[in-house]
Design an enzyme around this catalytic site. Structure first.
Site, PDB file in Angstrom:
ATOM      1  N   THR A   1       0.704  -1.264   0.003  1.00  0.00           N
ATOM      2  CA  THR A   1       0.031   0.093   0.015  1.00  0.00           C
ATOM      3  C   THR A   1       0.882   1.042  -0.081  1.00  0.00           C
ATOM      4  O   THR A   1       1.353   1.694  -0.923  1.00  0.00           O
ATOM      5  CB  THR A   1      -1.049  -0.107   1.064  1.00  0.00           C
ATOM      6  OG1 THR A   1      -0.267  -0.465   2.712  1.00  0.00           O
ATOM      7  CG2 THR A   1      -2.029  -1.052   0.996  1.00  0.00           C
TER       8      THR A   1
ATOM      9  N   THR B   1       1.600  -6.796  13.272  1.00  0.00           N
ATOM     10  CA  THR B   1       1.842  -5.500  12.733  1.00  0.00           C
ATOM     11  C   THR B   1       1.673  -5.159  11.351  1.00  0.00           C
ATOM     12  O   THR B   1       2.213  -4.100  10.778  1.00  0.00           O
ATOM     13  CB  THR B   1       3.489  -4.843  13.194  1.00  0.00           C
ATOM     14  OG1 THR B   1       4.212  -5.640  12.545  1.00  0.00           O
ATOM     15  CG2 THR B   1       3.487  -5.004  14.794  1.00  0.00           C
TER      16      THR B   1
ATOM     17  N   LYS C   1       4.035  -7.133   4.041  1.00  0.00           N
ATOM     18  CA  LYS C   1       3.707  -5.773   3.959  1.00  0.00           C
ATOM     19  C   LYS C   1       3.512  -5.006   5.083  1.00  0.00           C
ATOM     20  O   LYS C   1       3.005  -5.439   5.944  1.00  0.00           O
ATOM     21  CB  LYS C   1       2.571  -5.403   2.910  1.00  0.00           C
ATOM     22  CG  LYS C   1       1.221  -5.775   3.365  1.00  0.00           C
ATOM     23  CD  LYS C   1       0.584  -4.847   4.126  1.00  0.00           C
ATOM     24  CE  LYS C   1       0.342  -3.470   3.519  1.00  0.00           C
ATOM     25  NZ  LYS C   1      -0.259  -2.293   4.373  1.00  0.00           N
TER      26      LYS C   1
END
Length: 271
Positions: A155, A192, A181
């Site tokens: 992202t 996380t 990611k």
């Protein structure tokens, strides 16, 4: 453990797995934003998830899927998190898993889904499933395909994240590889970010779950970026058993060797 060697291949390094990525046009057009990892047979599996009180639909869905300790495929997308979408979001996650199972000819109980991206928007399921079908027809095993999968889940990340190692367990060469990611919303209260790990080691679901929790404590749970915990944090691991080592079903040297290899991959991805 000495003898752990870094290798290429990411999620395609371990035997028994294929992967592919495709452009589903979920948020942006023309970039890979759907990825699929498929095992040749049902695998021992384990997962860890966000401890945020607000959990995205894929997290709620996968928590139930992983209770059986078996997976064969993981479908993931970027561009839309399918978070804060209520009952519709959960139905979309379930539909995605069932459609993937139907396309692959496997059990719907053995499919996990994951999403990352914009929160609060309905998942464009038709586009996601079109991307999934493209992936299903392009599955292969190569470092290039692993990297495409790593890029498909990005992202705000500035680069793809991959790692893989080879180690000796029970006299057999085993491999562990993964992609992840994460860039923001990182706080060490589980994983996380999104992370997907494959291994060809033979290990029971219970011991795999224990090894994953141990590996995460010394890797992903030591990363802090901004103190924000995501709604979608997920790490999933599948073990194909294709290394043909004696199945790890209890503590001992083999379990410790495997856990160290798993932690090495987790640490590399976290860094």
């Amino acid at each position: 453990m000495s003898g752990i060697k870094e290798i290429k291949g990411g999620v395609c390094a371990a035997r028994g797995f294929k992967a592919a990525a495709a452009a589903g046009n979920i948020k942006y057009s023309g970039r890979d934003d759907v990825m699929l990892i498929v095992a040749s047979k049902p695998c021992s599996a384990a997962g860890v998830f966000t401890t945020n009180r607000v959990a995205a639909a894929p997290v709620v869905f996968d928590r139930e899927q992983i209770k059986g300790g078996v997976l064969q495929a993981i479908l993931a997308n970027s561009g839309c998190a399918n978070a804060c979408t209520g009952p519709d979001g959960l139905r979309d996650a379930e539909l995605s898993a069932k459609a993937t199972a139907g396309e692959l000819g496997i059990s719907p109980a053995h499919v996990a889904v994951a999403s990352t991206g914009v929160i609060g928007r309905r998942l464009p399921v038709e586009r996601l499933l079109a991307g999934m079908k493209t992936c299903a027809g392009a599955l292969g095993r190569s470092p290039e395909l692993s990297e495409r999968c790593a890029r498909a889940i990005m992202t705000t990340d500035t680069k793809p994240k991959e790692a893989a190692v080879e180690a000796t367990v029970g006299g057999k060469k085993i491999r562990v590889g993964g992609i992840c990611k994460g860039s923001g919303m990182i706080e060490p209260n589980m994983a996380t970010m999104l992370g997907f790990i494959t291994t060809d080691a033979a290990i029971s679901p219970g011991m795999l779950r224990r090894a994953l929790k141990s590996a995460i404590e010394v890797s992903f749970n030591r990363v802090v970026v901004d103190g924000d915990e995501s709604t979608n944090d997920t790490v999933l691991v599948m073990a194909s058993g294709e290394a043909h080592n004696e199945t790890i079903s209890r503590s001992g040297d083999d379990y410790r060797a495997f856990t160290e290899a798993l932690a090495r991959v987790g640490t590399s991805l976290a860094r």
